[in-house]
Design a protein around this motif. Structure first.
Motif, PDB file in Angstrom:
ATOM      1  N   LEU A 298       4.023   8.098   6.148  1.00 32.22           N
ATOM      2  CA  LEU A 298       5.029   9.278   6.865  1.00 32.22           C
ATOM      3  C   LEU A 298       4.369   9.346   8.738  1.00 32.22           C
ATOM      4  N   ASN A 299       3.184   8.914   8.782  1.00 34.31           N
ATOM      5  CA  ASN A 299       2.737   8.222  10.059  1.00 34.31           C
ATOM      6  C   ASN A 299       2.250   7.442  10.472  1.00 34.31           C
TER       7      ASN A 299
ATOM      8  N   HIS B 167       0.018   6.651  13.710  1.00 29.55           N
ATOM      9  CA  HIS B 167      -1.239   7.162  13.051  1.00 29.55           C
ATOM     10  C   HIS B 167      -2.920   5.832  13.879  1.00 29.55           C
ATOM     11  N   TYR B 168      -3.197   5.850  14.469  1.00 29.67           N
ATOM     12  CA  TYR B 168      -4.119   5.339  15.046  1.00 29.67           C
ATOM     13  C   TYR B 168      -4.940   4.053  13.884  1.00 29.67           C
ATOM     14  N   SER B 169      -5.407   5.550  13.244  1.00 32.76           N
ATOM     15  CA  SER B 169      -5.849   4.200  11.753  1.00 32.76           C
ATOM     16  C   SER B 169      -4.691   3.580  11.095  1.00 32.76           C
ATOM     17  N   ILE B 170      -3.667   3.638  11.453  1.00 32.72           N
ATOM     18  CA  ILE B 170      -2.394   2.635  10.559  1.00 32.72           C
ATOM     19  C   ILE B 170      -2.493   1.748  11.328  1.00 32.72           C
ATOM     20  N   LEU B 171      -1.928   1.695  13.039  1.00 37.60           N
ATOM     21  CA  LEU B 171      -1.835   0.804  13.568  1.00 37.60           C
ATOM     22  C   LEU B 171      -3.086  -0.253  14.292  1.00 37.60           C
ATOM     23  N   HIS B 172      -4.201  -0.334  14.146  1.00 39.04           N
ATOM     24  CA  HIS B 172      -5.183  -0.630  14.219  1.00 39.04           C
ATOM     25  C   HIS B 172      -5.579  -1.647  12.422  1.00 39.04           C
ATOM     26  N   SER B 173      -5.421  -0.825  12.164  1.00 38.44           N
ATOM     27  CA  SER B 173      -5.309  -1.588  10.743  1.00 38.44           C
ATOM     28  C   SER B 173      -4.212  -2.959  10.228  1.00 38.44           C
ATOM     29  N   ARG B 174      -2.857  -2.901  10.745  1.00 34.10           N
ATOM     30  CA  ARG B 174      -1.901  -3.272  11.208  1.00 34.10           C
ATOM     31  C   ARG B 174      -2.352  -4.576  11.973  1.00 34.10           C
TER      32      ARG B 174
ATOM     33  N   VAL C  94       0.969  -0.828   0.062  1.00 37.10           N
ATOM     34  CA  VAL C  94      -0.021   0.094  -0.294  1.00 37.10           C
ATOM     35  C   VAL C  94       0.681   1.146  -0.456  1.00 37.10           C
ATOM     36  N   VAL C  95       0.747   1.507  -1.304  1.00 37.85           N
ATOM     37  CA  VAL C  95       2.115   2.958  -0.834  1.00 37.85           C
ATOM     38  C   VAL C  95       0.869   3.974  -0.951  1.00 37.85           C
ATOM     39  N   ASP C  96       2.052   5.586   0.293  1.00 39.14           N
ATOM     40  CA  ASP C  96       1.612   6.710   0.815  1.00 39.14           C
ATOM     41  C   ASP C  96      -0.318   6.035   1.318  1.00 39.14           C
TER      42      ASP C  96
ATOM     43  N   GLY D 102      -5.166   9.599   2.315  1.00 38.09           N
ATOM     44  CA  GLY D 102      -6.150   9.913   3.048  1.00 38.09           C
ATOM     45  C   GLY D 102      -6.222  11.110   4.137  1.00 38.09           C
ATOM     46  N   LEU D 103      -5.249  10.962   5.169  1.00 36.23           N
ATOM     47  CA  LEU D 103      -5.219  11.870   6.383  1.00 36.23           C
ATOM     48  C   LEU D 103      -5.292  13.191   6.143  1.00 36.23           C
ATOM     49  N   LYS D 104      -4.469  14.004   5.108  1.00 38.35           N
ATOM     50  CA  LYS D 104      -4.290  14.819   4.578  1.00 38.35           C
ATOM     51  C   LYS D 104      -5.620  15.811   4.223  1.00 38.35           C
ATOM     52  N   LEU D 105      -6.569  15.244   4.103  1.00 41.57           N
ATOM     53  CA  LEU D 105      -7.988  15.033   3.112  1.00 41.57           C
ATOM     54  C   LEU D 105      -8.948  15.646   4.447  1.00 41.57           C
ATOM     55  N   PRO D 106      -9.714  17.321   4.530  1.00 39.07           N
ATOM     56  CA  PRO D 106     -10.590  18.244   4.831  1.00 39.07           C
ATOM     57  C   PRO D 106     -12.070  17.001   5.159  1.00 39.07           C
ATOM     58  N   ASP D 107     -11.694  16.054   5.456  1.00 35.09           N
ATOM     59  CA  ASP D 107     -12.570  14.766   5.843  1.00 35.09           C
ATOM     60  C   ASP D 107     -13.067  14.557   7.054  1.00 35.09           C
ATOM     61  N   LEU D 108     -14.030  14.564   7.549  1.00 33.03           N
ATOM     62  CA  LEU D 108     -13.841  14.289   8.476  1.00 33.03           C
ATOM     63  C   LEU D 108     -14.132  12.668   9.127  1.00 33.03           C
TER      64      LEU D 108
END
Length: 272
Positions: free
Chosen positions: A140-141, A144-151, A97-99, A103-109
Motif C-alpha cells: 500500500l506504500n 517508500h524508499y525501502s520498497i523502491l530500493h528492494s525492487r 510478497v503479501v503486505d 513492518g513499516l507500521k511498527l514502532p521500530d527504528l
C-alpha cells in the motif's frame, strides 16, 4: 478458538457483537490460513503447503516439508518469514510478497531496514535454477524508499537514504542506544520498576547528550504471562550510557529483587 501466540490468551469466537449484539459476523484478515483458503479456491488442483508456526511443529515436520518441495511434490508454498530465510529451491520461478509494507507500521527504528531485508531475501528465492524468476510485491506504500530500493536490489541506495534519516534522528550508528526491558508477572511491578529506573537515571544525568525515551508498555506488552515495559537511552557517550544503565538496573534490584527482571539490550535489533 482464537489464540494469541504471544500472551497465550485463548477464547471462543463471539457469536454476537459485544457492543450492538449484532450477529452478522465474519472472519477478516490476511493471515496465512486465510490466504491458503483463497488459494485453494483459485487453484483447486494445486498441491498447497503452508509453512508457519501453526502448520510446522518441530524439526522433523520442517525437514519433511522441505523434502517435499525439493522433490517437486508442492506446487504452492506459502508461509511467514520462515519461507524467506535462506532456502534454495531451484524449481521456484515465482515469489509473491503479501503486505510487504506491514513492518513499516511498527514502532521500530529498523522497520525500513527489516522491510528491505525481508523483500530482498524473499525475492532471492525465485529463479535460482536454470529458469529466470519473477517477484510480485503487494504494498500500500509503493513509493517508500525501502520498497523502491528492494525492487532493484540497490543496497547502496537504501543504505545512503536510511543513513540520512538515522543521522537526523540521532539513531545508530550515529549514536548508541540501550533498551532496558522490565518484565514481571505482575503488571504494576513492571510499570513501577521501570519508573524507579527512570528516576534513578534522571537524577544522575549531568548536562546534555543523554536522551531518555519512556518508560512505556512494550508494543507487545505481554509475552508468556510476563508484562513488559521498556525504556530507551540514546547517546554517543558510551561509558556514560553504561554507567547510567548499571545504576538504573541496581535501583530496580534493590527495591523489587526477583519480583521484576531487568534485561539490558545494547543497540537492540528488536524494539517490539
Amino acid at each position: 478458538k482464537i489464540k494469541c501466540h504471544y500472551c497465550g490468551y485463548l477464547t471462543q469466537p463471539p457469536d454476537k457483537c459485544p457492543s450492538c449484539a449484532g450477529i452478522d459476523l465474519k472472519l477478516i484478515g490476511a493471515g496465512t490460513q486465510k490466504i491458503e483458503e483463497e488459494l485453494r479456491l483459485l487453484f483447486p488442483h494445486a498441491r498447497i503447503k503452508r509453512m508457519d508456526s501453526d502448520a510446522i511443529k518441530g524439526r522433523q515436520a520442517y525437514d519433511m516439508l522441505l523434502g517435499q518441495v525439493d522433490r517437486r511434490e508442492v506446487d504452492i508454498l506459502l508461509g511467514t518469514q520462515m519461507v524467506a530465510k535462506g532456502h534454495d529451491f531451484p524449481s521456484v520461478t515465482l515469489v509473491g510478497v503479501v503486505d510487504a509494507d506491514v513492518g513499516l507500521k511498527l514502532p521500530d527504528l529498523r522497520s525500513a531496514e527489516k522491510t528491505f531485508q525481508l523483500i530482498t531475501q524473499a525475492a532471492g528465492r525465485a529463479g535460482r535454477g536454470d529458469i529466470t524468476g519473477d517477484v510480485i510485491i503487494q504494498t500500500l506504500n509503493p513509493q517508500h524508499y525501502s520498497i523502491l530500493h528492494s525492487r532493484t536490489h540497490d543496497y547502496d541506495g537504501f543504505y545512503n537514504e536510511e543513513l540520512t534519516y538515522r543521522t537526523e534522528l540521532g539513531y545508530p550508528p550515529i549514536s548508541r542506544i540501550i533498551k532496558l526491558e522490565f518484565k514481571s508477572a505482575n503488571e504494576s511491578y513492571a510499570a513501577e520498576a521501570a519508573k524507579t529506573a527512570r528516576d534513578r537515571i534522571r537524577s544522575l544525568v549531568k548536562g546534555k547528550g543523554i536522551v531518555i525515551l519512556g518508560p512505556a508498555p512494550a508494543p507487545i506488552s505481554r509475552v508468556r504471562g510476563q508484562y513488559r515495559f521498556q525504556m530507551l537511552l540514546l547517546s554517543s557517550r558510551r561509558e556514560e550510557l553504561r554507567r547510567l544503565v548499571v545504576e538504573g538496573k541496581n535501583a530496580v534490584e534493590e527495591k523489587y529483587g526477583r519480583k521484576c527482571k531487568v534485561i539490558v539490550d545494547v543497540d537492540p535489533v528488536n524494539l517490539m
